[in-house]
Design an enzyme around this catalytic site. Structure first.
Site, short mmCIF file in Angstrom:
data_model
loop_
_atom_site.label_atom_id
_atom_site.label_comp_id
_atom_site.label_asym_id
_atom_site.label_seq_id
_atom_site.Cartn_x
_atom_site.Cartn_y
_atom_site.Cartn_z
N VAL A 1 11.87 5.69 2.94
CA VAL A 1 10.79 6.44 3.94
C VAL A 1 9.70 5.66 4.95
CG1 VAL A 1 11.29 9.05 2.14
CG2 VAL A 1 9.51 7.24 2.15
N GLY A 2 10.03 4.45 4.95
CA GLY A 2 8.91 4.21 5.18
C GLY A 2 8.59 3.35 6.52
N GLU A 3 9.53 4.20 7.28
CA GLU A 3 9.35 4.35 8.94
C GLU A 3 10.02 5.13 9.86
OE1 GLU A 3 10.17 -0.55 10.15
OE2 GLU A 3 11.45 0.46 8.01
N ASN B 1 9.33 9.51 -6.00
CA ASN B 1 7.73 9.81 -6.37
C ASN B 1 7.38 10.01 -5.68
OD1 ASN B 1 5.47 10.32 -6.50
ND2 ASN B 1 4.91 8.91 -7.47
N PRO B 2 7.39 11.95 -5.19
CA PRO B 2 7.02 13.07 -4.44
C PRO B 2 6.50 12.23 -3.49
CG PRO B 2 7.79 14.00 -5.86
CD PRO B 2 8.00 11.86 -6.59
N GLN C 1 3.43 8.25 2.57
CA GLN C 1 4.44 7.47 3.32
C GLN C 1 4.98 8.25 4.52
OE1 GLN C 1 4.10 4.18 3.36
NE2 GLN C 1 6.23 4.07 2.89
N GLY D 1 0.69 -0.74 0.04
CA GLY D 1 0.14 0.16 0.19
C GLY D 1 1.16 1.61 -0.16
N ILE E 1 14.82 11.26 -3.44
CA ILE E 1 12.49 10.41 -4.05
C ILE E 1 12.49 11.23 -5.13
CG2 ILE E 1 10.96 12.07 -3.23
CD1 ILE E 1 12.13 11.57 -0.56
MO1 MOS Z 1 9.20 -3.22 8.57
S1 MOS Z 1 8.42 -2.97 10.60
O1 MOS Z 1 10.76 -4.01 8.56
O2 MOS Z 1 8.01 -4.25 7.58
#
Ligand code: MOS
Length: 756
Positions: free
Chosen positions: A716-718, A644-645, A651, A479, A642
């Site tokens: 940039v996920g976490e 895709n800004p 995210q 997602g 980056i």
């Molecule tokens: Mo993440 S906690 O590495 O999906």
């Protein structure tokens, strides 16, 4: 003549590609909003049965009886899988082949290790019949007292924390640092157990065909899942075909295949028919991982000028009674602040829960809300503005290793977010600001940090006779928009317009893309794609530059550039040839190239690689009721290139909402007597809804990093969660003068504080 082909290796060149950097909307967006995206549980192969897990309502003990006969008598029930009646496994689910093969409950015994553990599986023609059958099992238990909470047992030093970090790290002389301090902040914080709560529950549809297995299931790591399932069932990983095109979130809980998913495969094996198994929301509070509670004592020494002399960060975490995962909470103190002495240490306690797991910035989230709160306390003790204090103690090199950062634009993040937020003029003392309704107003800051991690992943590129391209990689889109970003990289890597590319992903039959975790998926798979594209273009270039009939003949040392489906001479851009023309003349149907993305060990040993950010938050607190509302958040982040800004902004919004959630909402409450989770549902396990989320702004700060990977991507996920949680907590202090050290910050603690 020597042939030398120089291609798109220069990142500066890639940047001119037409796709990377574009704010494209999700390639799978229309499928999702029109309901055409087929999630695992949407599959209904012919003859499919439904399996429902019966979950334990005790946290520790044994199942002494199950009324299997009653369940079997129920119309529609086909079979009941129990420890006494189940397909044989090739491997003990309690065997520990590697540290990340977590033990799972596959009905191997009547022992209960935690609440919500599977104790039987009812398989029926309909979901209703299976559910009713499960209710008829009437389990009886021999109950033992559950061990609950951070004081449940003897603490011990874990062998490692996180993905293999030492439990204790020392830099400098911590005693000397403490002795040199003129001020000491010594505070103990607690963070609660949290559950991933992805919108989509763990689900599986399993179909056996002889010794071949076809499964539809959400996965953040299909290659790992194949290996685990192969071991358990004694078949070749190549015989396992996993389809995982869409995930409704994962947050770490789908990084490894879980026990309930394997039970679905076992049920299909037992009945010889396709089986669907979907967890109910409440059943996700146990067997699919969680973030363990922590208690963290942090001591921060400062001198008269507000310079740090020592940071001693100690964390106690829980793990399960039967396996080892240790939240690396104190490790957040390794990176952020320059201090001549830093010590981090962990200890653990065994409790009767499912084994904890990676969840949304594991370690950084729990550790940074505490570090950022304590740094705020230290700044306040010194009478220094908390932003100024952070700048005063800015780490120019990674504090615990002394390595230079591969890039670090945190100063710019502080400056830009502070400016945008309007931080200047903030009163140093708390409880000084009110809004027009008399609510107390507070402003807080938190620093965000997350390592730029890469795993290993592969991709395969093809340029076809029609001049169009195909990129294949078994990547995972939970997602987050990974497919869109990866397709953008793919198009540029092949020198194609976006619509000339076919991007194939989401299946284990494609090249293994590793794991979508640690915020490293775009960097890892992006590098694989980049290399695969280069390899394919190199073959095409060789066909052209060695052929006298090509306008590119003899491009030699100057090389060629791939752009919009054509190769151009680097030394004479007007001389070019289309991919289709090159292939047609050579009589070649297609060219292909493979690529791998992985961390560069040499660069990693030389540089510290982290993304950074600064988050500013405003809260308003009702002075009579203690009710807290977040009213404004601004975050500035520097995370390398980056791709895709639009996806990145999204995210980061998501991460900032997690941070808000950590500070004010989320907590799994364990019943101290039974070990059961009292709020195993989304009504009582609070996550922020739209009404809780304030206006937010995300600023991305340009950062060119030549060391992290060929494309300069940090991930940039976490990171968004890490500064935001502390910023909210610090804003609550600034509004009220009350420092709540137990997260989430609750209305009663604030109200009590305001009354006293
Ligand atoms: Mo993440 S906690 O590495 O999906």
């Amino acid at each position: 003549m020597t042939l030398e082909i120089s291609l798109t290796r220069d990142p500066a060149h890639i940047r001119h590609g037409s796709n990377i950097g574009q704010p494209l909307t999700r390639t799978d967006g229309v499928l999702k909003v029109t309901g055409k995206a087929r999630y695992a549980a949407d599959n209904h192969p012919p003859g499919m049965l439904h399996a429902v897990i019966a979950s334990s309502c005790i946290a520790r003990g044994r199942v002494t009886s199950l009324d299997v006969a009653a369940a079997k008598r129920h119309p529609g029930v086909i079979d009941v899988m129990t420890p006494a009646h189940k397909p044989e496994l090739a491997e003990d689910p309690d065997a520990k082949g590697n540290p990340f093969a977590f033990r799972m409950e596959l009905l191997q015994s009547d022992e209960v290790r935690y609440a919500n553990q599977a104790i039987a599986v009812v398989i029926a023609e309909t979901l209703e019949a299976a559910t009713e059958g499960a209710a008829l099992l009437s389990p009886r238990y021999q109950v033992e007292i559950a061990r609950v909470g951070l004081d449940a047992g003897e603490a011990y030093a874990p062998p490692v924390v996180g993905i293999g970090n030492p439990a204790e790290v020392r830099h400098g002389d911590i005693d000397a640092g403490m002795a040199a301090a003129s001020k000491l902040t010594d505070a103990t914080y607690e963070t609660p157990a949290q559950y991933h709560n992805a919108m989509e529950p763990h689900a599986i549809v399993a179909v056996w065909d002889g010794d071949r297995l076809f499964i539809d299931t959400p996965s953040q790591g299909m290659g790992f899942a194949q290996m685990r399932v192969a071991g358990l069932f004694g078949i070749s990983p190549a015989n396992i075909h996993i389809n995982s095109p869409f995930l409704g979130g994962g947050f770490g809980s789908k990084g490894l295949i879980s026990g309930p998913q394997v039970l679905g495969i076992m049920a299909a094996k037992l009945t010889g028919r396709p089986v669907k198994l979907v967890l109910r929301r409440g059943q996700m509070y146990g067997p699919v991982g969680h973030r363990p509670p922590t208690r963290q004592r942090i001591r921060i020494g400062t001198d008269d000028a507000g310079a740090l002399t020592a940071i001693n960060h100690e964390a106690r975490v829980t793990t399960s009674s039967f396996d080892d995962f240790y939240e690396p909470a104190a490790d957040a103190s390794h990176t952020l602040y320059a201090s001549p002495a830093i010590r981090t240490a962990h200890e653990a306690v065994r409790v009767d829960t499912g084994t904890p797991l990676f969840m949304r910035a594991p370690g950084e989230a729990t550790g940074s809300i505490v570090l950022e709160s304590a740094i705020d306390e230290a700044a306040f003790a010194c009478g220094i503005d908390p932003l100024e204090f952070r700048l005063k103690n800015y780490a120019e090199v990674e504090p615990t290793t002394g390595k230079p950062f591969s890039s670090k634009a945190l100063r710019q993040c502080y400056a830009r977010a502070a400016e945008r937020f309007g931080w200047a003029g903030r009163p140093l003392q708390p409880k000084q600001m009110r809004d027009e309704n008399g609510f107390l107003v507070g402003w807080g800051i938190g620093t965000a940090t997350f390592p730029a991690i890469m795993f290993q992943g592969n991709a395969r590129a093809v340029i076809r006779a029609d001049g169009k391209g195909v990129m294949e990689t078994g990547a995972h889109d939970m997602g987050q928009g990974a497919w869109t970003a990866l397709a953008q990289i793919s198009a540029d890597s092949l020198g194609l317009e976006f619509d000339q590319l076919t991007f194939r992903s989401g299946s284990s039959d494609l090249p293994d893309a590793g794991i979508a975790g640690g915020s490293g998926h775009t960097a890892t798979v992006g590098a694989a794609i980049h290399n695969a594209g280069d390899a394919a273009i190199a073959k095409l270039a060789e066909l052209a530059t060695t052929d006298e009939r090509s306008p590119l003949f003899g491009a030699g040392n100057a090389g060629v550039v791939a752009r919009a489906g054509r190769l151009h001479r680097r030394d004479d851009d007007a001389r070019s040839e289309s991919y289709a023309e090159i292939l047609a003349r050579a009589g070649v149907a297609e060219v292909e190239g493979s690529g791998t993305g992985a961390a560069d060990a040499a660069a990693q040993s030389q540089y510290a690689m982290h993304a950074h950010g600064a988050v500013f938050a405003e809260v308003k607190v009702d002075p009579e009721l203690g009710q807290i509302r977040a009213t404004r958040m601004v975050g500035a982040f520097a995370a390398g290139r980056i791709i895709n800004p639009l996806m990145v902004q999204s995210q980061l919004y998501g991460g900032m909402i997690w941070g808000l959630s950590f500070a004010l909402h989320e907590e799994a409450v364990m019943d101290k007597r039974s070990g059961r989770i009292l709020n195993a549902n989304l009504a009582e396990y609070h996550v922020p809804v739209n009404a809780d989320v304030p206006p937010m702004e995300v600023i991305t700060v340009d950062e060119h990093d030549p060391h992290v990977n060929p494309l300069g991507i940090k991930g940039v996920g976490e990171i968004g969660i890490t500064g935001s949680a502390g910023a909210i907590a610090n804003a609550v202090f600034h509004a009220t003068g009350i420092r709540v050290r137990n997260f989430p910050i609750k209305i009663e603690e604030v109200a009590m504080g305001l009354m006293s």
